[in-house]
Design a protein around this motif. Structure first.
Motif, PDB file in Angstrom:
ATOM      1  N   ILE A  24     -34.397  60.539   9.539  1.00  0.00           N
ATOM      2  CA  ILE A  24     -35.447  60.426   8.527  1.00  0.00           C
ATOM      3  C   ILE A  24     -35.995  61.814   8.204  1.00  0.00           C
ATOM      4  CG2 ILE A  24     -37.802  59.587   8.132  1.00  0.00           C
ATOM      5  CD1 ILE A  24     -36.975  57.202  10.007  1.00  0.00           C
ATOM      6  N   PHE A  25     -36.237  62.582   9.265  1.00  0.00           N
ATOM      7  CA  PHE A  25     -36.784  63.908   9.053  1.00  0.00           C
ATOM      8  C   PHE A  25     -35.808  64.785   8.271  1.00  0.00           C
ATOM      9  CE2 PHE A  25     -37.599  68.278  10.233  1.00  0.00           C
ATOM     10  CZ  PHE A  25     -38.928  68.361   9.858  1.00  0.00           C
ATOM     11  N   ALA A  26     -34.536  64.734   8.641  1.00  0.00           N
ATOM     12  CA  ALA A  26     -33.533  65.561   7.967  1.00  0.00           C
ATOM     13  C   ALA A  26     -33.453  65.224   6.480  1.00  0.00           C
ATOM     14  CB  ALA A  26     -32.173  65.373   8.633  1.00  0.00           C
ATOM     15  N   ALA A  27     -33.459  63.917   6.185  1.00  0.00           N
ATOM     16  CA  ALA A  27     -33.374  63.495   4.783  1.00  0.00           C
ATOM     17  C   ALA A  27     -34.604  63.955   4.014  1.00  0.00           C
ATOM     18  CB  ALA A  27     -33.240  61.973   4.713  1.00  0.00           C
ATOM     19  N   GLY A  28     -35.788  63.775   4.603  1.00  0.00           N
ATOM     20  CA  GLY A  28     -37.016  64.180   3.938  1.00  0.00           C
ATOM     21  C   GLY A  28     -37.085  65.681   3.738  1.00  0.00           C
ATOM     22  N   PHE A  29     -36.652  66.411   4.736  1.00  0.00           N
ATOM     23  CA  PHE A  29     -36.664  67.873   4.687  1.00  0.00           C
ATOM     24  C   PHE A  29     -35.756  68.376   3.568  1.00  0.00           C
ATOM     25  CE2 PHE A  29     -34.637  71.830   6.001  1.00  0.00           C
ATOM     26  CZ  PHE A  29     -35.727  72.623   6.296  1.00  0.00           C
ATOM     27  N   SER A  30     -34.547  67.840   3.554  1.00  0.00           N
ATOM     28  CA  SER A  30     -33.561  68.219   2.545  1.00  0.00           C
ATOM     29  C   SER A  30     -34.105  67.951   1.141  1.00  0.00           C
ATOM     30  CB  SER A  30     -32.300  67.409   2.813  1.00  0.00           C
ATOM     31  OG  SER A  30     -31.334  67.632   1.852  1.00  0.00           O
ATOM     32  N   ASN A  31     -34.829  66.836   1.030  1.00  0.00           N
ATOM     33  CA  ASN A  31     -35.414  66.426  -0.238  1.00  0.00           C
ATOM     34  C   ASN A  31     -36.522  67.363  -0.695  1.00  0.00           C
ATOM     35  OD1 ASN A  31     -34.441  64.071  -1.392  1.00  0.00           O
ATOM     36  ND2 ASN A  31     -36.568  63.401  -1.659  1.00  0.00           N
TER      37      ASN A  31
END
Lengths: 279, 279, 279, 279
Positions: A234-241
């Motif tokens: 979740i964090f990786a996806a949000g960060f990338s976003n």
């Protein structure tokens, strides 16, 4: 005068003005403090340069104390903490202000007659000098925004990991307690096994040895690692976003490259931004 | 003549011409050198075939030295290093040219009166013979492009991992130092624990044993592994994207399969390409 | 007659006909063989039921041998292996046919005067009875399709992981060899450390102990784990995609939910399918 | 009266009514029971507060028994279990009802003359008091929905992981059995190595030591970790998707930000929802 101090202490947006130099000085002092904390932890260096570290410590304490007092004093110039005294107190209770306080507090405690043994423990608080840097580190602000945007996901996934950790550790405790009463001595103790297994770290200091324990441990490992990887994903996806939104200026559809007409800036619309979370 | 040598040494685009054979020869020699480095590291083989390895070493040194000199000599035929001598020097300072130099240098140092003990250490430099292959390995070029495109993401995520590593190790040092003064002897020492835990490798040579240390270690493991997986995730997404662009010739929208009219080749437009980073 | 045998042996598409029963019988026999291999490996069970296992072994050998011979005999009814004898030989060289052969071969070798010690080793080949199931397991076919579609990605990422493994292990060998000559005794030996670290398994049997080795090991772990996760990520994305294509019947754009007119079935168009690899 | 009890026991949708207080009471009691199970597992606490734990145990048993009986009695007011007695029995066989039964059963078994040694084992069943919370935890319902939607993916990936685990363990058993007959003593025993390696936990209690075993182990680690990460990846994608659907109210295309006209709510259309699984 008070307004000027406030401006000087707040994070500068233009490179090269006086406020920027104050920032640069404080950031440098923080980084030197971090370096000092690390270096002091090494026996030979601590012994050899004891004097210099002490002088640097006094200097830092003075600067950080002045900084802290000025920040508290000027806090009610910030529209959020406008009310005369209540505003100052409210500001003093924000995490950043607490970091500032804890960074200098241990030094002043002996004057209030604190036990020396406790004081030795208080050197831990020096770490808050490192945390003072959060004010200047945009990357940490980015983390903050990711956490806010994905709050629901984080809450749900932490509930699930906590639930799994308790269930897995309780089962394992009942299964392995007889065979290894010293390592699986209680459920909280077994949770150490649980965390280290479910994060797939696997130090190897605690592991099941009975056949049933191994079967259970294997199933927990296969299923559980997926659950424990959730917050990370979740964090990786949000960060990338978040970063994509910062970078994105073009008004073309990311899918088909055609210009999108009459649509306000994507980056500023959290709803749409969230919509492009293709992860 | 000089131009011909330059053409021969540069990476050939057509299979079967003379320049291609030069490439093939050099790549083969590099791979044989890698094999030799690996084989020489095995005691019984080193002892038995000492003579052959020595001869091969001399042969490689001669070829790689000639190659290096020719590359430096012909460097200013490359438009980027056009200026007579400054261009050659600039070329000599590129990573590839430095790899070429370091691959042969240790052999020539004794002639300049180097200490023998240092020389033994210099055999490490043989590894640069392996790095010479980067010139011919398109896959490494792809990595390079991914890193350039995702520079911001990498910088931010490395700052975050570094920050977390320092904070986690400092806390852990203060907590575990008393219980295990030999393993958590200083903050840099504790960082070894930090890296091995946060990458979820978990050798098991260092781990917390106090209840507080385990609680802290567990929290760090759960939160931190997500942060440490960021660079990996960013790289994977960028890599997958780069390859997709190489493969993509069709002009259809990847989302809805409809042809996109009047739009130049997607692959050649990095801006749009970046837009399709759905990770 | 021959055609009938061929039909019976090939994987049935309709449940309940004779060919389906042949499949079911063979799959059951394979699974029982797998169970037998596992059970025989357990000392007490092997000793107690030696007779039953032997009988079951003879029965399986007979069935599998007949199956193998019939498959070879009828191979040229398959359009791909049409030519009378060359077709049969070509079929015999396919992986599936080789699995079938290796599953029974060890039993017949003593008749050709094989050494008994080698024979004991040949029990390994019993595992090919498990691999015979690939013919019937659609999931393995799915893996195959993913690998074919993502060939370039896999080749590139395996080259990169191989390259990183060699570079990391060579460096580590030079750094740690002096301090731990028994564990980092040669580069191939150090590769064991490399694989176990870069896959983040981290058994803890080999790890660097010198400060330089730990620094290098830490950097390798952080950077390398990202690279080693590439094949896994590529596979996961391809797998997820393959299954989505199987499930997808609707003709709506996955992005905006609008019907796509005049567009043939997405699932049957690998080009477009590949275009939706948003990972 | 019966209908009123049924309403009180079912999960309330409006905060503050009587049924909500019953829920809150039961959830609190369950959480206190979980806390008690954890605390009782710690020797000093168990000894010191034995009396209080016993009283709390009796109280919990009484409440949970009454709750269980009332749930069974009122089950046929649920339309799904409408038929007078068969409905009640059917309800009693649902997982939630079985959890409720197992949470109290061990207490009543001594009255039926159970062996005391077996009874000690039955304290394991106290864990079902934790599982009673599933009724109230929406997050667990979310997991359930993810599993239902991604059933095919999970089935295929679990078949693949199981297949790989058996093949890897069988090979490893044959290779390492001679060198470490105590650790790789049988195939089921070797599967413990397999699971711990393929999930990349790597405790370090079992690992190959022969060169062939290490080569095989390395290959299995590189390939296998990708396969074992599949269920985790599928789950993460599905989870992320489910939450996105809950959050998504806007009618804009996630790709290009344009409003989508005349399209019913995406969240309620599983087909489309599944179509946006870009992972």
């Amino acid at each position: 005068m008070k307004r000027r101090v406030y401006k000087l202490l707040s994070v500068s947006k233009t490179t090269g003005d006086l406020s920027w130099y104050v920032d640069a000085f404080l950031v440098t002092l923080i980084l030197l403090n971090v370096a000092a904390v690390i270096l002091v932890s090494m026996e030979p260096i601590r012994v050899k340069f004891r004097m210099y570290f002490l002088l640097f410590e006094y200097f830092s304490i003075v600067v950080f104390t002045i900084e802290y007092l000025l920040r508290i004093w000027t806090a009610n110039l910030n529209p959020r903490y406008q009310r005369p005294i209540i505003g100052n107190i409210n500001y003093a209770l924000t995490p950043l202000a607490i970091f500032d306080l804890l960074a200098v507090l241990p030094f002043f405690l002996p004057f209030f007659g604190m036990d020396l043994r406790l004081l030795r423990f208080l050197r831990v608080f020096r770490i808050f000098r490192l945390l003072k840097i959060t004010r200047y580190l945009a990357a940490l602000d980015l983390i903050n925004r990711v956490i806010v945007k994905k709050k629901e996901e984080f809450v749900v996934s932490f509930i699930l990991t906590g639930f799994l950790l308790i269930v897995a550790s309780t089962f394992m405790y009942y299964v392995e307690n007889n065979a290894q009463p010293d390592k699986f001595s209680s459920i909280p103790e077994t949770m150490w096994w649980g965390v280290i297994t479910l994060t797939s770290v696997g130090y190897g200091d605690v592991y099941p040895i009975t056949p049933l324990g191994r079967l259970l441990g294997g199933i927990i490992a296969i299923i559980g690692i997926g659950l424990f990887a959730l917050p990370a994903g979740i964090f990786a996806a949000g960060f990338s976003n978040e970063i994509a939104q910062v970078k994105q200026n073009s008004r073309t559809c990311p899918s088909c490259g055609q210009a999108i007409e009459k649509n306000s800036d994507q980056g500023s619309k959290p709803g749409i931004g969230r919509g492009t979370n293709y992860e």
